[in-house]
Design an enzyme around this catalytic site. Sequence first.
Site, short mmCIF file in Angstrom:
data_model
loop_
_atom_site.label_atom_id
_atom_site.label_comp_id
_atom_site.label_asym_id
_atom_site.label_seq_id
_atom_site.Cartn_x
_atom_site.Cartn_y
_atom_site.Cartn_z
N LEU A 107 -6.20 -4.57 -4.92
CA LEU A 107 -6.46 -3.67 -6.05
C LEU A 107 -7.19 -2.40 -5.65
O LEU A 107 -7.16 -1.42 -6.40
CB LEU A 107 -7.27 -4.41 -7.12
N ARG A 149 -6.42 -0.32 -3.37
CA ARG A 149 -5.56 0.73 -2.81
C ARG A 149 -4.13 0.70 -3.35
O ARG A 149 -3.39 1.66 -3.15
CB ARG A 149 -5.52 0.62 -1.28
N GLY A 157 4.20 1.26 -0.38
CA GLY A 157 5.27 1.09 -1.36
C GLY A 157 4.89 1.53 -2.76
O GLY A 157 5.70 2.15 -3.47
N LYS A 164 4.69 -8.54 -6.86
CA LYS A 164 4.45 -7.12 -6.61
C LYS A 164 5.64 -6.26 -7.06
O LYS A 164 5.46 -5.21 -7.69
CB LYS A 164 4.18 -6.87 -5.12
N ASP A 221 10.46 -7.09 -2.63
CA ASP A 221 9.22 -7.54 -2.00
C ASP A 221 9.00 -8.99 -2.38
O ASP A 221 9.17 -9.36 -3.54
CB ASP A 221 8.03 -6.69 -2.45
N GLY A 244 0.80 -1.21 0.00
CA GLY A 244 0.00 0.00 0.00
C GLY A 244 0.83 1.27 0.00
O GLY A 244 0.64 2.16 -0.83
N CYS A 257 16.97 4.20 17.16
CA CYS A 257 16.71 3.23 16.10
C CYS A 257 15.30 2.66 16.29
O CYS A 257 14.62 2.97 17.28
CB CYS A 257 17.77 2.12 16.10
N CYS A 267 -5.71 -22.65 27.70
CA CYS A 267 -6.90 -23.17 28.39
C CYS A 267 -8.11 -22.30 28.10
O CYS A 267 -9.25 -22.79 28.05
CB CYS A 267 -6.65 -23.27 29.89
#
Length: 626
Positions: free
Chosen positions: A52, A54, A24, A67, A43, A22, A153, A168
């Site tokens: 498709l 976005r 990239g 991609k 990628d 999105g 960083c 559980c």
Amino acid sequence: AMRRSPREVASGSRVLVVGAGGIGCELLKNLVVSGFRRISIIDLDTIDVSNLNRQFLFRKEHVGQSKALVAKQSVLKYGRDADITAYHDSVLEEKYGVDFFSGFDIVLIALDNRAARNHVNRLCLAANVPLVESGSAGYLGQVTVIRKGVTACYECKEQQKQKSYPACTIRNTPSEPIHCVVWAKYLFSQLFGEADPDQDVAPDTEDPELSSSSSTTPAVANGSQANEQQSQKQTTRSWAEATGYDPSRLLKKLFADDIRYLLTMSVLWQRPGRRAPTPLTDEQLDGSGDAAPQSDGYQRDHAVWSAAQCCHVFRSAVDQLRRRYAERSSADDYLVFDKDDQAAMDFVASAANLRAYAFGITANSRFTVKAMAGNIIPAIATTNAIIAGLIVLEALKVLDGRPEQCRSVFLEKKLHPRGRIIIPCALPQPNPKCYVCAPQPQVTLRCDPSILTVGALRDRVLKAELAMVAPDVEIEGRGVILVSSEAGETESNDPQPLARFGIGNHARLRCDDFLQRYNLLIIIAAADPADAEQRLPDGVDFQIVGDLQSVQATAEAAPAAAAPPPATSGRKRRSEAVESGPLGSGEAKKARLLDEADDDDELEIVAAPKSVDGASSQEPDIVLLD
């Protein structure tokens, strides 16, 4: 010297973009139209139809293709003279190491997972290459610049962890829709995927509530014994295979017989506020006839199915999945859950809702279950576009030698008191105790060396918690190699406890990752199960903390001592890490996104620089004060 224009700065720079999703796609387009000509993109993903709406570099005919490769071809329409290299590969591969990263002037991240972010962060630090980190979730987003020794960083601040649930709870006492979704995903793996013993779906006879109660009835004890004997004979998969994956028998066992068995654990249902489950009836489990949900895609995804409709979908999904499982190429192959695989998603949605009906939990639409199962925060194209634009602006400042003008920028959903949704903040300073970028990185590992094994140290501590890829471990002062990244060298050590190698309190382990060129000192703080102040919390078999002094201060319980830094825990019986919902609360979303901003930070309005991005501005900037 004359100041270069942005296009001149861009044209002479070598840029690596990690991620072609999105953000990239928007970022690649922005780079090309801004004048960048030497771009590499990496990628591993392929294009799915759900991308498709976005990711506008992709079209319907591209579904199933790489991609990175398609993004390269599409973006060349905006600048045919651009020199773009596309890698359809994982950035975690050894060939994309420090030498590879050293060939770029800047690295721009457009990733959606933390492991890859941690890895790229370390490679950029090792190669001393500036990094622009970014992320988005719904209407929220962030961009920040990372420079070795100058700014914090990516790992300077502990990242908020995904929520996990005790096994559980998943197996015996679900109380929320997400518990049912996790159970359904486990069921998929038990039947068709790579089965994990820690992800069993059968009633849990080792539930701590059962063992801690003295009021367990003979029926429960006898039932538990019978169940344990049965589980030793057959796993969920072997039982299903023996029945030919008969959907009717699966439905009866999972949502009627197993529920009745849970009811025999009467102590579980004596807890105030906890509702006992109700086995589904034969009428509910009969999903035949006209019980099929609407076939229209939107209506089918957004309607909440009845129990009968869930049964109908469950039968159909099991039929499809069992055929695919039978057609696998070898006995070692298995199916992998994919939220975009219709049969797999139908299976999880129907199973989760049937379990919800049995436990009196609100059922959800397939669309909502998909969001929970895939841990999805809805992506918004305009958010990605804004973030991609901010990435380029910060990158140009770095490449033009204007680091003092770089900012961490946050995109908010609501207007800031000064009428903004885009909030620039001062870049955070390095954390002197960061276990990644500090001059001498170190952490303290609290554990019981007689229990924690070498294999767990490598896989759960070094790889899962500390994000190493190819760790080597040496016992300091003795020259003993405990873990080797070379295949076949130290695998025989894996089942052995640390104590077997003389590792006890204050032992020092030298760890390094040759791929990340990352070195770390681990100091062992041995937990004593017999000492209330020294033992680990219930259900936890290790903790990672910042330094030994924090551990000692905690153990001594000094009244004036500061609270120890947050600890990362490893649970003995961990459940799948899944968010509490498709979005979660607003504060939770901010915590996940705004990694560099502490909740306790104070805001102060100060005068902005006279020139920001070359333009005069009288607006104040926002600076975070520690």
